[in-house]
Design a protein around this motif. Structure first.
Motif, PDB file in Angstrom:
ATOM      1  N   MET B 213      -4.353  10.450 -11.806  1.00  0.00           N
ATOM      2  CA  MET B 213      -4.218   9.073 -11.324  1.00  0.00           C
ATOM      3  C   MET B 213      -5.253   8.753 -10.255  1.00  0.00           C
ATOM      4  SD  MET B 213      -1.317   7.311  -9.029  1.00  0.00           S
ATOM      5  CE  MET B 213      -2.321   7.489  -7.576  1.00  0.00           C
ATOM      6  N   ILE B 214      -5.434   9.665  -9.309  1.00  0.00           N
ATOM      7  CA  ILE B 214      -6.408   9.392  -8.238  1.00  0.00           C
ATOM      8  C   ILE B 214      -7.815   9.333  -8.817  1.00  0.00           C
ATOM      9  CG2 ILE B 214      -7.353  10.209  -6.030  1.00  0.00           C
ATOM     10  CD1 ILE B 214      -4.619  11.496  -5.468  1.00  0.00           C
ATOM     11  N   LEU B 215      -8.099  10.210  -9.784  1.00  0.00           N
ATOM     12  CA  LEU B 215      -9.429  10.214 -10.416  1.00  0.00           C
ATOM     13  C   LEU B 215      -9.745   8.875 -11.060  1.00  0.00           C
ATOM     14  CD1 LEU B 215      -9.783  13.647 -12.244  1.00  0.00           C
ATOM     15  CD2 LEU B 215     -11.320  12.701 -10.513  1.00  0.00           C
ATOM     16  N   GLN B 216      -8.700   8.183 -11.538  1.00  0.00           N
ATOM     17  CA  GLN B 216      -8.929   6.916 -12.224  1.00  0.00           C
ATOM     18  C   GLN B 216      -9.128   5.746 -11.261  1.00  0.00           C
ATOM     19  OE1 GLN B 216      -5.713   6.544 -15.006  1.00  0.00           O
ATOM     20  NE2 GLN B 216      -6.549   8.107 -16.372  1.00  0.00           N
ATOM     21  N   ALA B 217      -8.866   5.967  -9.981  1.00  0.00           N
ATOM     22  CA  ALA B 217      -9.034   4.878  -9.008  1.00  0.00           C
ATOM     23  C   ALA B 217     -10.522   4.652  -8.753  1.00  0.00           C
ATOM     24  CB  ALA B 217      -8.331   5.233  -7.707  1.00  0.00           C
ATOM     25  N   PRO B 218     -10.927   3.400  -8.566  1.00  0.00           N
ATOM     26  CA  PRO B 218     -12.348   3.146  -8.304  1.00  0.00           C
ATOM     27  C   PRO B 218     -12.825   3.802  -7.005  1.00  0.00           C
ATOM     28  CG  PRO B 218     -11.050   1.122  -8.136  1.00  0.00           C
ATOM     29  CD  PRO B 218     -10.151   2.176  -8.685  1.00  0.00           C
ATOM     30  N   ASP B 219     -11.907   4.003  -6.053  1.00  0.00           N
ATOM     31  CA  ASP B 219     -12.297   4.648  -4.794  1.00  0.00           C
ATOM     32  C   ASP B 219     -11.797   6.095  -4.731  1.00  0.00           C
ATOM     33  OD1 ASP B 219      -9.644   3.954  -4.703  1.00  0.00           O
ATOM     34  OD2 ASP B 219      -9.685   3.182  -2.645  1.00  0.00           O
ATOM     35  N   ALA B 220     -11.879   6.779  -5.901  1.00  0.00           N
ATOM     36  CA  ALA B 220     -11.372   8.154  -5.983  1.00  0.00           C
ATOM     37  C   ALA B 220     -12.008   9.072  -4.937  1.00  0.00           C
ATOM     38  CB  ALA B 220     -11.604   8.711  -7.388  1.00  0.00           C
ATOM     39  N   ALA B 221     -13.314   8.982  -4.769  1.00  0.00           N
ATOM     40  CA  ALA B 221     -14.003   9.903  -3.845  1.00  0.00           C
ATOM     41  C   ALA B 221     -13.489   9.706  -2.420  1.00  0.00           C
ATOM     42  CB  ALA B 221     -15.514   9.679  -3.915  1.00  0.00           C
ATOM     43  N   LEU B 222     -13.316   8.438  -2.025  1.00  0.00           N
ATOM     44  CA  LEU B 222     -12.781   8.144  -0.695  1.00  0.00           C
ATOM     45  C   LEU B 222     -11.380   8.732  -0.557  1.00  0.00           C
ATOM     46  CD1 LEU B 222     -13.160   6.470   1.993  1.00  0.00           C
ATOM     47  CD2 LEU B 222     -11.793   4.694   0.860  1.00  0.00           C
ATOM     48  N   LYS B 223     -10.552   8.518  -1.579  1.00  0.00           N
ATOM     49  CA  LYS B 223      -9.179   9.021  -1.525  1.00  0.00           C
ATOM     50  C   LYS B 223      -9.142  10.541  -1.388  1.00  0.00           C
ATOM     51  CE  LYS B 223      -6.713   5.125  -3.442  1.00  0.00           C
ATOM     52  NZ  LYS B 223      -6.328   4.330  -4.612  1.00  0.00           N
ATOM     53  N   PHE B 224      -9.898  11.227  -2.227  1.00  0.00           N
ATOM     54  CA  PHE B 224      -9.898  12.689  -2.123  1.00  0.00           C
ATOM     55  C   PHE B 224     -10.364  13.130  -0.743  1.00  0.00           C
ATOM     56  CE2 PHE B 224     -10.037  12.762  -6.881  1.00  0.00           C
ATOM     57  CZ  PHE B 224      -8.946  13.583  -7.069  1.00  0.00           C
ATOM     58  N   SER B 225     -11.298  12.374  -0.140  1.00  0.00           N
ATOM     59  CA  SER B 225     -11.844  12.828   1.145  1.00  0.00           C
ATOM     60  C   SER B 225     -10.820  12.729   2.275  1.00  0.00           C
ATOM     61  CB  SER B 225     -13.127  12.068   1.487  1.00  0.00           C
ATOM     62  OG  SER B 225     -12.821  10.758   1.898  1.00  0.00           O
ATOM     63  N   PHE B 226      -9.746  11.955   2.059  1.00  0.00           N
ATOM     64  CA  PHE B 226      -8.696  11.884   3.083  1.00  0.00           C
ATOM     65  C   PHE B 226      -7.420  12.636   2.696  1.00  0.00           C
ATOM     66  CE2 PHE B 226     -11.531   8.599   4.467  1.00  0.00           C
ATOM     67  CZ  PHE B 226     -11.569   8.839   5.833  1.00  0.00           C
TER      68      PHE B 226
END
Lengths: 310, 310
Positions: B213-226
């Motif tokens: 699900m997070i991978l599919q978000a347009p801001d996946a990289a930002l999300k993973f970084s937090f």
């Protein structure tokens, strides 16, 4: 790590988060001639006295003591509100009458949109003095005894500056966190709440939900007795504070509902692949997850599935 | 721990599971005058040779070598199939022509209903010689190098005896696992698959789904970084083998779909409580989960929400 000078910092809530900031500033940050006093304010006499005893703070003030609170806030450089998010508005209302015009207020709440609303309601025009913040750090234990000076080293602190904040005010809060060894990032409160809903609040709800589901099974005891390592890791966060997570879920309701719905859709797609025994689809999804999780663990940058949207 | 004597055990798959049984029997189990030979059979020359080199097994046989396989199976006391569940039927078909009437066959597969079907299809009437089993143990690493003699100490091993199994045959397999230090339980294949779907297979799917699900978000990289500690624990199992989990999901499809649907219902109820800001309902659910998770961690018995159904 930059030196950070201050004459007086007042911390509301001297548990893990507030206490660790106090210890970091007192033990790690360089002071260049400034007084560097840290005052702890608490609702319970017990926790501030314990913080004082441990040397986490220089002096302790009981929240209900008007006169002591007024003295504590006089000439303060920075006030940190390090309490459960639901207490932000009452605490800011308590602080407002005694707040110097030169004092900067910030917080450590896990959600930010609701904190901004609380600050606007409690501080009115003086909201320009308030910089919303969130140090993303934690430990299994809590309270003043859990406070450590290195809690924030290499951890992320998010600041969500308001349009009203003068640049120098935001800079000063950033400098305080940098002095603890943290990395400071800036984003909007909306962006913060969406990111945290995704990588923190949703996993907590999902973990609580698994334990809740098993508890409802007629053979719950049998099921728990065969749970092993995967279950242990997955549900570690289901032992988190019920009060804190109740408050976070409600405070960040809008962003969290969006994430729950997105998750439910992904789960429904995996369910469909399982139902139709679509091994290729399952393997592809699991491969993507494993790769991303492994890259994340190694500290690498992760590319979104849809790079064009970046 | 009981002594366990044997003249020859043949293990198909000398990785973590099969290799650890071999090491446990050779290094932990007492032998009272019996020969105690362990033969490893593998599809890849590399892994059986490595197991031989490490002293995990006494002799190595390549699966495609008819003559060597026939010799290996002759006079074997026990055969263990320790391979991915999807390979159970082809492996049992490969074993069948050379199977002595006195040899007992068991397996280590993560699902049991499908293994029972595979055994009936491959062995026909000789299914009475086959005792379905599942040692619930694992490590992050795999292959013969990961095999350790203590892997099964205090771990659960589930046996799912068939109506055709003579009691003495089941007893002999139980004794083998007891000799490794494991606790042996018996239940039906249906019960096993339902329990494991709940406490193991479902959490894996849920963990994979969060990363997906997070991978599919347009801001996946930002999300993973937090993402922080909660995410790390919750998604540890999303780095598991995609092939293995694809096979388990499909092999245990029926039970897993039931669990996914029950979970989706619980999640929908929590969503409703969040949507209506029902703090009391959220706190009550989170309290129940925390209590159960804490009791589980401490090794206590957990009572189902609905005790009358016990």
């Amino acid at each position: 790590m930059a030196a950070f000078s201050f004459n007086k910092i007042v911390i509301f809530g001297v548990g893990l988060i507030g206490g660790s900031l106090a210890r970091a500033l007192r033990e790690r940050a360089g002071l260049t001639g400034a007084k560097g006093e840290v005052v702890g304010v608490g609702r319970s006499i017990k926790s501030v006295e314990r913080a004082l005893e441990l040397g986490v703070i220089d002096s302790a003030v009981f929240l209900d003591d008007d006169r002591a609170l007024e003295l504590a806030l006089r000439d303060a450089d920075i006030v940190l509100v390090a309490a459960p998010v639901a207490q932000t508005e009452p605490l800011l209302r308590r602080i407002a009458p005694f707040l110097d015009t030169r004092t900067i207020v910030t917080d450590a709440g896990s959600t930010k949109n609701d904190v901004v609303s609380a600050a606007r309601a409690a501080l009115g025009d003086r909201v320009a003095q308030f910089v919303p913040g969130h140090p993303i750090a934690g430990r299994e234990s809590s309270g003043p005894d859990a406070a450590i000076p290195d809690l924030y080293v290499d951890r992320n602190v998010v600041l969500c500056p308001l349009p009203e904040n003068p640049a120098s005010v935001v800079e000063r809060v950033a400098d305080m966190w940098l002095a603890t060894g943290a990395r400071v990032h800036r984003m909007t409160a909306e962006q913060h709440d969406s990111v945290l809903a995704s990588v923190s609040h949703l996993p907590h709800v999902l973990s609580f939900a698994l334990v809740e589901m098993i508890l409802q099974a007629p053979d719950a005891a049998l099921k728990f007795s065969f749970a092993a390592g995967g279950f242990r890791d997955f549900t570690r966060i289901a032992a988190s504070s019920p009060e804190m997570w109740r408050d976070i879920c409600i405070a960040n309701r809008a962003a969290l509902l969006t994430e729950i719905d997105a998750y439910t859709n992904v789960l429904a797609r995996l369910r469909q692949a399982i139902d139709t025994a679509d091994g290729a689809a399952l393997q592809a999804a699991f491969e993507r997850s494993r790769t991303a999780r492994t890259v994340w663990q190694q500290g690498g940058a992760i590319k979104a599935a849809d790079d064009s949207a970046q």
